[in-house]
Design a protein around this motif. Structure first.
Motif, mmCIF file in Angstrom:
data_model
loop_
_atom_site.group_PDB
_atom_site.id
_atom_site.type_symbol
_atom_site.label_atom_id
_atom_site.label_comp_id
_atom_site.label_asym_id
_atom_site.label_seq_id
_atom_site.Cartn_x
_atom_site.Cartn_y
_atom_site.Cartn_z
ATOM 1 N N ARG A 150 0.838 -1.211 0.000
ATOM 2 C CA ARG A 150 0.000 0.000 0.000
ATOM 3 C C ARG A 150 0.866 1.251 0.000
ATOM 4 O O ARG A 150 0.578 2.221 -0.710
ATOM 5 C CB ARG A 150 -0.943 0.008 1.206
ATOM 6 C CG ARG A 150 -2.061 -1.022 1.141
ATOM 7 C CD ARG A 150 -3.082 -0.819 2.257
ATOM 8 N NE ARG A 150 -2.504 -0.827 3.595
ATOM 9 C CZ ARG A 150 -2.313 -1.925 4.340
ATOM 10 N NH1 ARG A 150 -2.660 -3.108 3.871
ATOM 11 N NH2 ARG A 150 -1.803 -1.826 5.547
ATOM 12 N N ALA A 151 1.925 1.240 0.791
ATOM 13 C CA ALA A 151 2.824 2.392 0.870
ATOM 14 C C ALA A 151 3.547 2.609 -0.469
ATOM 15 O O ALA A 151 3.765 3.754 -0.875
ATOM 16 C CB ALA A 151 3.832 2.201 2.002
ATOM 17 N N ALA A 152 3.905 1.524 -1.158
ATOM 18 C CA ALA A 152 4.568 1.643 -2.465
ATOM 19 C C ALA A 152 3.642 2.321 -3.466
ATOM 20 O O ALA A 152 4.067 3.210 -4.219
ATOM 21 C CB ALA A 152 4.992 0.271 -2.965
ATOM 22 N N GLN A 153 2.377 1.924 -3.469
ATOM 23 C CA GLN A 153 1.393 2.551 -4.360
ATOM 24 C C GLN A 153 1.263 4.035 -4.024
ATOM 25 O O GLN A 153 1.258 4.885 -4.915
ATOM 26 C CB GLN A 153 0.042 1.843 -4.223
ATOM 27 C CG GLN A 153 -1.071 2.433 -5.063
ATOM 28 C CD GLN A 153 -1.007 2.079 -6.531
ATOM 29 O OE1 GLN A 153 -0.412 1.084 -6.911
ATOM 30 N NE2 GLN A 153 -1.618 2.898 -7.354
ATOM 31 N N ALA A 154 1.156 4.347 -2.745
ATOM 32 C CA ALA A 154 1.035 5.741 -2.312
ATOM 33 C C ALA A 154 2.272 6.545 -2.691
ATOM 34 O O ALA A 154 2.162 7.703 -3.115
ATOM 35 C CB ALA A 154 0.796 5.810 -0.801
ATOM 36 N N LEU A 155 3.445 5.946 -2.572
ATOM 37 C CA LEU A 155 4.680 6.651 -2.920
ATOM 38 C C LEU A 155 4.746 6.921 -4.420
ATOM 39 O O LEU A 155 5.117 8.017 -4.842
ATOM 40 C CB LEU A 155 5.909 5.873 -2.444
ATOM 41 C CG LEU A 155 7.261 6.549 -2.659
ATOM 42 C CD1 LEU A 155 7.283 7.969 -2.078
ATOM 43 C CD2 LEU A 155 8.369 5.708 -2.047
ATOM 44 N N LEU A 156 4.376 5.949 -5.247
ATOM 45 C CA LEU A 156 4.339 6.194 -6.695
ATOM 46 C C LEU A 156 3.384 7.344 -7.024
ATOM 47 O O LEU A 156 3.695 8.208 -7.857
ATOM 48 C CB LEU A 156 3.929 4.937 -7.453
ATOM 49 C CG LEU A 156 4.969 3.832 -7.563
ATOM 50 C CD1 LEU A 156 4.379 2.626 -8.294
ATOM 51 C CD2 LEU A 156 6.244 4.298 -8.242
ATOM 52 N N GLU A 157 2.232 7.364 -6.362
ATOM 53 C CA GLU A 157 1.258 8.453 -6.596
ATOM 54 C C GLU A 157 1.840 9.786 -6.203
ATOM 55 O O GLU A 157 1.662 10.794 -6.917
ATOM 56 C CB GLU A 157 -0.030 8.152 -5.831
ATOM 57 C CG GLU A 157 -0.795 6.989 -6.395
ATOM 58 C CD GLU A 157 -1.934 6.481 -5.512
ATOM 59 O OE1 GLU A 157 -2.126 7.032 -4.406
ATOM 60 O OE2 GLU A 157 -2.615 5.530 -5.926
ATOM 61 N N GLN A 158 2.540 9.853 -5.068
ATOM 62 C CA GLN A 158 3.131 11.099 -4.616
ATOM 63 C C GLN A 158 4.275 11.549 -5.527
ATOM 64 O O GLN A 158 4.413 12.738 -5.823
ATOM 65 C CB GLN A 158 3.609 10.986 -3.162
ATOM 66 C CG GLN A 158 2.474 10.897 -2.169
ATOM 67 C CD GLN A 158 1.521 12.072 -2.300
ATOM 68 O OE1 GLN A 158 1.927 13.228 -2.273
ATOM 69 N NE2 GLN A 158 0.247 11.779 -2.468
ATOM 70 N N LEU A 159 5.101 10.600 -5.967
ATOM 71 C CA LEU A 159 6.191 10.951 -6.885
ATOM 72 C C LEU A 159 5.635 11.518 -8.183
ATOM 73 O O LEU A 159 6.141 12.503 -8.707
ATOM 74 C CB LEU A 159 7.084 9.733 -7.159
ATOM 75 C CG LEU A 159 7.957 9.276 -6.000
ATOM 76 C CD1 LEU A 159 8.631 7.940 -6.331
ATOM 77 C CD2 LEU A 159 8.995 10.338 -5.652
ATOM 78 N N SER A 160 4.592 10.880 -8.712
ATOM 79 C CA SER A 160 3.980 11.366 -9.949
ATOM 80 C C SER A 160 3.389 12.765 -9.751
ATOM 81 O O SER A 160 3.596 13.659 -10.576
ATOM 82 C CB SER A 160 2.909 10.396 -10.423
ATOM 83 O OG SER A 160 2.301 10.851 -11.616
ATOM 84 N N ALA A 161 2.677 12.953 -8.659
ATOM 85 C CA ALA A 161 2.048 14.251 -8.380
ATOM 86 C C ALA A 161 3.092 15.348 -8.167
ATOM 87 O O ALA A 161 2.830 16.524 -8.463
ATOM 88 C CB ALA A 161 1.150 14.151 -7.143
ATOM 89 N N ASN A 162 4.266 15.005 -7.687
ATOM 90 C CA ASN A 162 5.317 15.962 -7.369
ATOM 91 C C ASN A 162 6.300 16.158 -8.532
ATOM 92 O O ASN A 162 7.208 16.961 -8.430
ATOM 93 C CB ASN A 162 6.070 15.498 -6.108
ATOM 94 C CG ASN A 162 6.914 16.592 -5.518
ATOM 95 O OD1 ASN A 162 6.470 17.712 -5.376
ATOM 96 N ND2 ASN A 162 8.150 16.253 -5.178
ATOM 97 N N ALA A 163 6.134 15.425 -9.617
ATOM 98 C CA ALA A 163 7.084 15.514 -10.740
ATOM 99 C C ALA A 163 7.027 16.910 -11.371
ATOM 100 O O ALA A 163 5.942 17.470 -11.516
ATOM 101 C CB ALA A 163 6.765 14.446 -11.783
#
Length: 164
Positions: free
Chosen positions: A150-163
């Motif tokens: 779950r944390a990996a999915q959340a981290l990918l979402e945050q990285l994408s949003a912060n790109a």
């Protein structure tokens, strides 16, 4: 070694990006930790993390557990003129459960989950334009693989949003 299987893959991907890295050298240095919202990652993981950004001379992006023995994350990025799918073909991922999660705002993403004898590791990649961000995470027993997923999915979402 925790990442023995993925290490050759990451080296291959980094070597592919070497040409693109030169053109970003003159621009302001990007750090995936800059502006990253880790609260969704912490919530999914069920643990507090602290951000380690290193120094301007030795930049770093890591999410480290506040409590000893928790899940640790090392983040990286590289500019790449091709697609993540093209880069993926050059990687030698021989084991692990590979998925292609749908990440808002990203052109592509991959998660590789590996359960070891005494550890659980997740490596993630997300592409936004010519930027591919990645992370490696690992935790030793006793670990919560579902929480790490779950944390990996959340981290990918945050990285994408912060790109950028």
């Amino acid at each position: 070694m925790r990442y023995a299987v993925l290490a050759p893959s990451l080296v291959a991907l980094l070597s592919l990006a070497a040409c693109g890295a030169e053109e970003h050298a003159s621009k302001e240095t990007f750090n995936p930790c800059d502006g990253l919202d880790i609260s969704p990652v912490e919530k999914a993981l069920g643990a507090q993390l602290r951000v380690e950004k290193g120094t301007s001379a030795a930049p770093r992006c890591a999410l480290l557990p506040e409590e000893s023995g928790g899940t640790a994350y090392e983040l990286n990025y590289l500019p790449f003129k091709g697609t993540l799918a093209e880069a993926w073909k050059t990687m030698d991922v021989k084991s692990g459960d590979v998925s292609e999660p749908d990440i808002e705002g990203a052109e592509d993403a991959r998660l590789v989950k590996q359960q070891g004898v005494n550890s659980y590791a997740v490596t993630g990649f997300v592409q936004n334009g010519t930027l591919i961000q990645s992370f490696n995470s690992v935790d030793l027993e006793p670990y919560d693989g579902d929480a790490m997923d779950r944390a990996a999915q959340a981290l990918l979402e945050q990285l994408s949003a912060n790109a950028p």
